[in-house]
Design a protein around this motif. Structure first.
Motif, PDB file in Angstrom:
ATOM      1  N   THR A   1     -18.537 -13.369  18.903  1.00  0.00           N
ATOM      2  CA  THR A   1     -18.000 -14.737  18.849  1.00  0.00           C
ATOM      3  C   THR A   1     -16.619 -14.737  18.193  1.00  0.00           C
ATOM      4  N   ALA A   2     -16.492 -14.001  17.093  1.00  0.00           N
ATOM      5  CA  ALA A   2     -15.187 -13.953  16.405  1.00  0.00           C
ATOM      6  C   ALA A   2     -14.113 -13.381  17.337  1.00  0.00           C
ATOM      7  N   GLY A   3     -14.452 -12.342  18.074  1.00  0.00           N
ATOM      8  CA  GLY A   3     -13.495 -11.727  19.007  1.00  0.00           C
ATOM      9  C   GLY A   3     -13.078 -12.697  20.097  1.00  0.00           C
ATOM     10  N   LYS A   4     -14.062 -13.459  20.606  1.00  0.00           N
ATOM     11  CA  LYS A   4     -13.742 -14.420  21.679  1.00  0.00           C
ATOM     12  C   LYS A   4     -12.897 -15.573  21.129  1.00  0.00           C
ATOM     13  N   THR A   5     -13.204 -16.015  19.920  1.00  0.00           N
ATOM     14  CA  THR A   5     -12.402 -17.082  19.300  1.00  0.00           C
ATOM     15  C   THR A   5     -10.941 -16.639  19.191  1.00  0.00           C
ATOM     16  N   LEU A   6     -10.759 -15.420  18.727  1.00  0.00           N
ATOM     17  CA  LEU A   6      -9.396 -14.900  18.524  1.00  0.00           C
ATOM     18  C   LEU A   6      -8.625 -14.824  19.846  1.00  0.00           C
ATOM     19  N   GLY A   7      -9.336 -14.480  20.912  1.00  0.00           N
ATOM     20  CA  GLY A   7      -8.696 -14.370  22.233  1.00  0.00           C
ATOM     21  C   GLY A   7      -8.114 -15.690  22.708  1.00  0.00           C
ATOM     22  N   LYS A   8      -8.592 -16.803  22.139  1.00  0.00           N
ATOM     23  CA  LYS A   8      -8.093 -18.120  22.565  1.00  0.00           C
ATOM     24  C   LYS A   8      -6.664 -18.376  22.089  1.00  0.00           C
ATOM     25  N   ARG A   9      -6.132 -17.494  21.273  1.00  0.00           N
ATOM     26  CA  ARG A   9      -4.748 -17.673  20.800  1.00  0.00           C
ATOM     27  C   ARG A   9      -3.723 -17.175  21.829  1.00  0.00           C
ATOM     28  N   PHE A  10      -4.206 -16.696  22.969  1.00  0.00           N
ATOM     29  CA  PHE A  10      -3.290 -16.089  23.952  1.00  0.00           C
ATOM     30  C   PHE A  10      -2.402 -17.126  24.612  1.00  0.00           C
ATOM     31  N   LYS A  11      -1.097 -16.828  24.660  1.00  0.00           N
ATOM     32  CA  LYS A  11      -0.126 -17.701  25.318  1.00  0.00           C
ATOM     33  C   LYS A  11       0.226 -17.067  26.666  1.00  0.00           C
ATOM     34  N   GLU A  12      -0.081 -17.787  27.745  1.00  0.00           N
ATOM     35  CA  GLU A  12       0.238 -17.243  29.082  1.00  0.00           C
ATOM     36  C   GLU A  12       1.742 -17.018  29.205  1.00  0.00           C
TER      37      GLU A  12
ATOM     38  N   PHE B   1      -0.295 -17.308  13.097  1.00  0.00           N
ATOM     39  CA  PHE B   1      -0.747 -18.552  12.465  1.00  0.00           C
ATOM     40  C   PHE B   1       0.410 -19.506  12.182  1.00  0.00           C
ATOM     41  N   VAL B   2       1.656 -18.986  12.137  1.00  0.00           N
ATOM     42  CA  VAL B   2       2.754 -19.865  11.706  1.00  0.00           C
ATOM     43  C   VAL B   2       3.231 -20.835  12.789  1.00  0.00           C
ATOM     44  N   ALA B   3       3.212 -20.412  14.071  1.00  0.00           N
ATOM     45  CA  ALA B   3       3.727 -21.288  15.131  1.00  0.00           C
ATOM     46  C   ALA B   3       3.340 -20.758  16.502  1.00  0.00           C
ATOM     47  N   GLU B   4       3.356 -21.658  17.474  1.00  0.00           N
ATOM     48  CA  GLU B   4       3.037 -21.286  18.867  1.00  0.00           C
ATOM     49  C   GLU B   4       3.979 -20.193  19.384  1.00  0.00           C
ATOM     50  N   GLU B   5       5.250 -20.286  18.958  1.00  0.00           N
ATOM     51  CA  GLU B   5       6.252 -19.375  19.526  1.00  0.00           C
ATOM     52  C   GLU B   5       6.344 -18.034  18.794  1.00  0.00           C
TER      53      GLU B   5
ATOM     54  N   HIS C   1       8.743  -7.505  12.112  1.00  0.00           N
ATOM     55  CA  HIS C   1       7.576  -8.270  11.678  1.00  0.00           C
ATOM     56  C   HIS C   1       7.187  -9.318  12.720  1.00  0.00           C
ATOM     57  N   GLU C   2       8.182 -10.033  13.236  1.00  0.00           N
ATOM     58  CA  GLU C   2       7.880 -11.182  14.089  1.00  0.00           C
ATOM     59  C   GLU C   2       8.777 -11.206  15.326  1.00  0.00           C
ATOM     60  N   GLY C   3       8.234 -11.721  16.420  1.00  0.00           N
ATOM     61  CA  GLY C   3       9.035 -12.003  17.604  1.00  0.00           C
ATOM     62  C   GLY C   3       8.922 -13.484  17.913  1.00  0.00           C
ATOM     63  N   LEU C   4      10.047 -14.098  18.344  1.00  0.00           N
ATOM     64  CA  LEU C   4      10.044 -15.529  18.661  1.00  0.00           C
ATOM     65  C   LEU C   4      10.292 -15.721  20.151  1.00  0.00           C
ATOM     66  N   PHE C   5       9.544 -16.636  20.752  1.00  0.00           N
ATOM     67  CA  PHE C   5       9.586 -16.848  22.200  1.00  0.00           C
ATOM     68  C   PHE C   5       9.963 -18.284  22.537  1.00  0.00           C
ATOM     69  N   ASN C   6      10.506 -18.466  23.741  1.00  0.00           N
ATOM     70  CA  ASN C   6      10.750 -19.800  24.275  1.00  0.00           C
ATOM     71  C   ASN C   6       9.445 -20.294  24.893  1.00  0.00           C
ATOM     72  N   LEU C   7       8.931 -21.393  24.382  1.00  0.00           N
ATOM     73  CA  LEU C   7       7.609 -21.867  24.825  1.00  0.00           C
ATOM     74  C   LEU C   7       7.628 -22.394  26.258  1.00  0.00           C
ATOM     75  N   GLU C   8       8.778 -22.868  26.704  1.00  0.00           N
ATOM     76  CA  GLU C   8       8.870 -23.412  28.072  1.00  0.00           C
ATOM     77  C   GLU C   8       8.835 -22.303  29.108  1.00  0.00           C
ATOM     78  N   THR C   9       9.591 -21.228  28.807  1.00  0.00           N
ATOM     79  CA  THR C   9       9.778 -20.186  29.820  1.00  0.00           C
ATOM     80  C   THR C   9       9.023 -18.890  29.496  1.00  0.00           C
ATOM     81  N   GLY C  10       8.658 -18.699  28.231  1.00  0.00           N
ATOM     82  CA  GLY C  10       8.040 -17.438  27.812  1.00  0.00           C
ATOM     83  C   GLY C  10       9.073 -16.366  27.500  1.00  0.00           C
ATOM     84  N   GLU C  11      10.349 -16.715  27.603  1.00  0.00           N
ATOM     85  CA  GLU C  11      11.419 -15.741  27.338  1.00  0.00           C
ATOM     86  C   GLU C  11      11.393 -15.304  25.872  1.00  0.00           C
ATOM     87  N   PHE C  12      11.589 -14.007  25.652  1.00  0.00           N
ATOM     88  CA  PHE C  12      11.698 -13.501  24.285  1.00  0.00           C
ATOM     89  C   PHE C  12      13.075 -13.871  23.740  1.00  0.00           C
TER      90      PHE C  12
END
Ligand code: GLY
Length: 380
Positions: free
Chosen positions: A125-136, A144-148, A197-208
């Motif tokens: 269950t914990a593994g499946k919950t974590l998988g829900k954080r996937f951004k297509e 945890f800090v932001a969608e992007e 440490h971190e990568g930031l993405f464009n939420l509209e396009t998925g561009e890095f």
């Protein structure tokens, strides 16, 4: 060339540290039952310091399962079950990216030791919950800090998702976790093997968009704990997927650690221990023992995964040198009166001034884990 320490000579030191670790955890849970600390302040676990995020609640129970496995002492089994049950509801927690830290350390060890199917269900269950954080868009599990935001730390949590996907035959989940690892490899591992440490993405396009950091020195620098997470995490990704690209990534990251950290006798922080960030000027840089402990444990895993005796021996040597240093009085709190942690000189968040040159709960856990693995090595 790292000189291989003799495991036979080192063993008594490691055993003393393992005993001391049990004593410190026993004292902590006797003095503060059901309390989940994150870092010490002047060596004390109880304080009002900020926690930033909730990701450490599996490490105490995790150490207890290791103690139980290694000693067979049923007192540890009882405590380990209790501290695992205290976090059970977190299996549904959608707010953090750390359910691997929580449940792989505790419930998965519980399942491995007992084969209890209901315990396994919680891990799944914990593994499946974590998988829900996937951004297509972007193909990553969000931090945890932001969608992007994608963190290197999340590589330590992919194992539980692989496990859930494989055990339940969920191909879509398997694709997601594989894609997350590939995205991390592409954007957070640099050509020289250092990590961001971190990568930031464009939420509209998925561009890095760019690399960034929270706990390192600068956005383009090399945070040592992130490097440890990458070495260990990509090794785990390979162990489940058998995708050679992940094994290469783990080795490239390990080789950067070995190249940039002095293993010489007169090394500034002691052989094998890095600063918080390798690019921080030496005048202000300070030791980060938890990065060393994580790396020692990750290297011992990697040594078993690779099919190259020379490289494998190099990784074991490095791990043993690190443990030799971490069991010396500079790091092991055994001779520091009143210090409540096991391992001194760890860092949580240098920029925020949280847990700087203190004991940190993940440092304790991965140190104990590395000690247990090293104690299984045969005398040569
Ligand atoms: N957020 C995980 C870490 O501090 O390494």
């Amino acid at each position: 060339m790292i000189q291989k320490p003799s495991i036979k000579k080192l063993r008594p030191k490691l055993e003393t540290a393992f005993e001391f670790s049990q004593m410190q955890v026993k004292n902590l849970i006797s003095n503060s039952p059901d309390f989940f600390p994150m870092y010490t302040v002047k060596g004390k676990w109880k304080h009002d310091g900020e926690s930033w995020t909730n990701w450490c609640e599996g490490f105490l129970g995790g150490m207890m399962w290791i103690f139980y496995k290694n000693t067979g002492n049923s007192w540890w089994e009882e405590k380990a079950k209790h501290y695992s049950l205290l976090i059970e509801e977190r299996k549904h927690d959608r707010d953090v990216h750390d359910l691997g830290f929580l449940f792989w350390s505790t419930w998965k060890r519980w399942y491995d030791l007992t084969g209890d199917k209901s315990v396994k269900e919680t891990v799944l269950t914990a593994g499946k919950t974590l998988g829900k954080r996937f951004k297509e868009k972007g193909q990553y599990l969000r931090s945890f800090v932001a969608e992007e935001s994608l963190f290197i730390d999340i590589m330590m949590n992919v194992g539980i998702i692989y496990y859930a996907a494989i055990e339940t035959g969920d191909q879509k989940l398997l694709e997601k976790v594989n894609q997350h690892c590939l995205t991390t490899r592409r954007y957070l591992i640099r050509g020289d093997g250092s990590t961001s440490h971190e990568g930031l993405f464009n939420l509209e396009t998925g561009e890095f968009i760019r690399q960034s950091t929270h706990q390192g020195w600068r956005d383009d620098s090399s945070w040592a704990r992130g490097q440890g997470w990458a070495i260990y995490g990509f090794g785990t990704a390979y162990s489940f997927s058998k995708d050679e690209r992940f094994l290469d990534a783990a080795q490239t990251c390990a080789d950067f650690y070995l190249e940039r950290t002095s293993f010489a006798e007169d090394a500034i922080y002691g052989p094998g221990v890095p600063p918080n960030d390798w690019e921080e000027p030496v005048e202000t840089a300070i030791a980060e023992s938890s990065a060393a402990a994580i790396t020692a444990s990750g290297l011992l895993n990697l040594a078993k995964l690779i099919d190259n005796d020379e490289k494998s021996s190099q990784y074991i040597s490095a791990a043993l040198v690190i443990l030799d240093t971490l069991t010396s009085p500079k790091y092991l709190a055994i001779h520091t009166d009143g210090w409540e942690g096991i391992l001194k000189e760890g860092i949580y968040h240098q920029r925020k001034g949280l847990g700087v040159s203190e004991s940190v709960m993940w440092g304790e856990h991965f140190f104990v884990e590395a000690l247990a693995k090293a104690l299984e090595l045969e005398d040569e």
